[in-house]
Every structure is written in structure tokens, then in C-alpha cells.
Enzyme design. Structure first.
Site, PDB file in Angstrom:
ATOM      1  N   LYS A  57       0.842  -1.204   0.000  1.00  0.00           N
ATOM      2  CA  LYS A  57       0.000   0.000   0.000  1.00  0.00           C
ATOM      3  C   LYS A  57       0.873   1.247   0.000  1.00  0.00           C
ATOM      4  O   LYS A  57       0.613   2.203  -0.736  1.00  0.00           O
ATOM      5  CB  LYS A  57      -0.935  -0.013   1.228  1.00  0.00           C
ATOM      6  N   GLN A 101      -4.337  -1.609   9.802  1.00  0.00           N
ATOM      7  CA  GLN A 101      -4.226  -2.910   9.134  1.00  0.00           C
ATOM      8  C   GLN A 101      -4.804  -4.011  10.027  1.00  0.00           C
ATOM      9  O   GLN A 101      -4.431  -4.131  11.192  1.00  0.00           O
ATOM     10  CB  GLN A 101      -2.750  -3.196   8.803  1.00  0.00           C
ATOM     11  N   ASP A 124     -10.869   2.983   4.379  1.00  0.00           N
ATOM     12  CA  ASP A 124     -11.264   1.583   4.194  1.00  0.00           C
ATOM     13  C   ASP A 124     -12.794   1.466   4.115  1.00  0.00           C
ATOM     14  O   ASP A 124     -13.317   0.415   3.764  1.00  0.00           O
ATOM     15  CB  ASP A 124     -10.751   0.717   5.359  1.00  0.00           C
TER      16      ASP A 124
END
Ligand code: NAD
Length: 296
Positions: A57, A101, A124
Site C-alpha cells: 500500500k 491494518q 477503508d
């Protein structure tokens, strides 16, 4: 009958198209406003798969001209300290997107952490406010993996209106939002969700024009579960020995489906591309707010 091979939906190439678009729009935003989209990633512990995901990422951000910073925390960190970091990132005007994460170590309450992320920085798109906006068809951010699948369908020219889409899996991250996107006005699929308690799942799947597997079981979808000519999207990423395999028996499916995503190189690269897109969107929200403040 000759065996017809399905069109391979190349996630790598489609993701590159999206990332290039994000790169162009990022440069435009920077030259218009001086705002550099900035993703702050939080990594707790040193799970090897999470390390790889976060590194990928970060790399993708830098390549597209976005800023990315990584906050590494020890696996033993407590809930209060992690929440303090999230609050600090929420109030940092230089940070536009926050990514924690997953999975977090078991002693931490993931839901409380994710709920603490400011909805306008929730790239997200896991926050209930963003889920609600998506369900109502006025999204701020779309969850990355389902949004990536929608982008693949769009750029491959797969028609969705009036088609029967079957989604296998009902997780909050993939299955449920996937179904929610397919049913939106303008997409107009008729959607069925299958899960671990669905009766005769094979029969349901065989009625799908578009079959999306997000189960987490290697080769769960067998050839005899696929309607000839269906479009098959394999979200699954399962490690089998040294190899990554999907939720679909690719060899069997590719002689029955009209189009199919491979694993790896299918949905996976799309997820990161959509994360970049969301981070750019988050930075644009800041630009819009400052323009609105200026005109008032
Ligand atoms: P999850 O474990 O949260 O959910 C799996 C779902 O599958 C559940 O809703 C469950 O009801 C259903 N299921 C389990 N066993 C079943 C059975 N026997 N029959 C029918 N349904 C069954 O997983 P998830 O987070 O939704 O992820 C699913 C897969 O997608 C995993 O392989 C994961 O690694 C992968 N994934 C890939 C990406 C990507 O970027 N490509 C992103 C997220 C997840």
C-alpha cells in the site's frame, strides 16, 4: 463440444489504469491547492502477511504521488494507547486517510478502534456512517475490495442491469457491501447472498449470471456450480503451501464461464487501487471544505 476458454479479467492491468488516473488527479489537486493526499497506515505487531500488505500500500501511494506514513506499534500495545494514536491522526490536518491494518492482535477490540476513525478519514470505508451512506446510494467512500470488483465489471463491460448476481460470503468487509453495491440504482442487478447456512448452494450458484466468491475456502466453487457463460469473480486469497489460490476451481471454471478473474492478479490489485482512490477523495473533501470556508 469444443472447450471455450473464458476471457481472463486482468486485475493487474485494470488496477494500473485506476492508479494512473489517481496519479493524474493527484497532481491536479496538488497544483490547484497544494494539498498532497496523505495516507497514515497503522501496523500493530509483525504479522508477515500484514507487513506485505502495508508495504504494498505504501509503495502504491508513493508511485501515484500520494504521501504515506507508517505507524508501527508493538504487538503488546493496549487499547487506550492505540485509541490515542487514532485520535491524534484524526485531528492531524496533514493526514487525509487512516488505515488500521487488520487483523489486530486478539487482545484488542478491533471494532472500537475502527469506529474511532473519523468518518471523513475512513478510507477503508468500514465506519458505520460510511456503510450507511453507501447503502443509501450517496457514498463518501466505497469499501475497497467490493468497489474494486465493481470497477472491474464496469471496465470489462459486464452488463449488470437485470442480471442475477450471486455473492457467496456475508462478511462486513466483502460479502455484504458487495451485495449492497450490486443492488444500487444504476447497477440494477438482482442479488442473492449465500453463506455457510445456505441450503443447496450449488443450485443457487448455477442460476448466477455473475458469481462472486468471497468465502476463504480454496476451490470452494466447482465447475458444476457455474452456469455456462457466467461471469466469475474470485475474491478469495488462500495460501496453500507456497501458492496463493482463490475460492474458485479456476481450471474447471475457465472452461465454463464467459469471463473470470485469476488469483493472483485479479481482485487483489484492485483493492489497493481503490484505497488510493479513496485517499484522493478524502483529500478532496478537505479542499472542498476550505473552498467552502473561503466563499462564506
Ligand atoms: P470471512 O471469513 O469474514 O467471511 C467468509 C464468508 O464465507 C462468511 O460470511 C461465511 O458465511 C461464508 N462461508 C464460509 N463457509 C462457507 C460455506 N461452506 N458455504 C458458504 N459460505 C461459506 O472472509 P472475508 O474477509 O469476507 O474474505 C473472504 C475471502 O476473500 C478470503 O479468502 C480473503 O482472504 C479474501 N479477501 C480478499 C481480498 C482482496 O483484496 N482480494 C480482500 C478481502 C478478503
Amino acid at each position: 463440444m469444443p472447450i471455450v476458454s473464458a476471457q481472463i479479467i486482468d486485475g493487474k492491468a485494470i488496477a494500473e489504469t485506476v492508479r494512473n488516473q489517481v496519479a493524474v488527479e493527484t497532481q491536479r489537486l496538488i497544483s490547484e491547492s497544494g494539498i498532497i493526499p496523505h495516507l497514515a497506515a497503522v501496523l500493530v505487531g509483525n504479522d508477515p502477511a500484514s507487513e506485505v500488505y502495508v508495504r504494498n500500500k505504501e509503495r502504491a501511494c508513493h508511485k501515484a504521488g500520494l504521501k504515506s506514513t507508517l505507524h508501527r506499534l508493538d504487538a503488546t500495545i493496549n487499547q487506550a494507547k492505540l485509541l490515542t494514536l487514532v485520535h491524534a491522526l484524526n485531528s492531524d490536518p496533514d493526514v487525509h486517510g487512516i488505515l488500521v491494518q487488520l487483523p489486530l492482535p486478539k487482545h484488542l477490540d478491533s471494532m472500537q478502534i475502527l469506529d474511532a476513525i473519523a468518518p471523513t478519514k475512513d478510507v477503508d470505508a468500514f465506519h458505520p456512517e460510511n456503510t450507511g451512506l453507501m447503502l443509501q446510494g450517496r457514498p463518501r467512500f466505497l469499501p475497497c475490495t467490493p468497489a474494486g470488483v465493481m470497477k472491474m465489471l464496469e471496465l470489462t463491460g459486464v452488463r449488470t442491469a437485470g442480471k442475477h448476481a450471486v455473492v457467496i460470503g456475508r462478511s462486513d468487509i466483502v460479502g455484504k457491501p458487495m451485495a449492497a453495491l450490486l443492488v444500487q440504482k444504476g447497477i440494477d442487478a438482482t442479488v442473492t447472498i449465500c453463506h455457510s447456512r445456505t441450503a443447496d448452494i450449488g443450485a443457487v450458484c448455477r442460476t448466477a449470471d455473475i458469481l462472486i466468491a468471497a468465502v476463504g475456502i480454496p476451490k470452494f466453487v466447482k465447475g458444476d456450480m457455474i452456469k455456462p457463460g457466467a461471469v466469475v469473480i474470485d475474491v478469495g486469497i488462500n495460501r496453500v503451501g507456497e501458492r496463493l489460490v482463490g475460492d474458485v476451481d479456476y481450471a474447471a471454471a475457465s472452461s465454463i464461464a464467459s469471463a473470470i478473474t485469476p488469483v493472483p492478479g485479479g481482485v487483489g490489485p484492485m483493492t489497493i487501487a481503490m484505497l488510493l482512490q479513496n485517499t484522493l477523495t478524502a483529500a478532496r473533501l478537505v479542499q472542498k471544505r476550505s473552498q467552502a470556508a473561503f466563499t462564506h
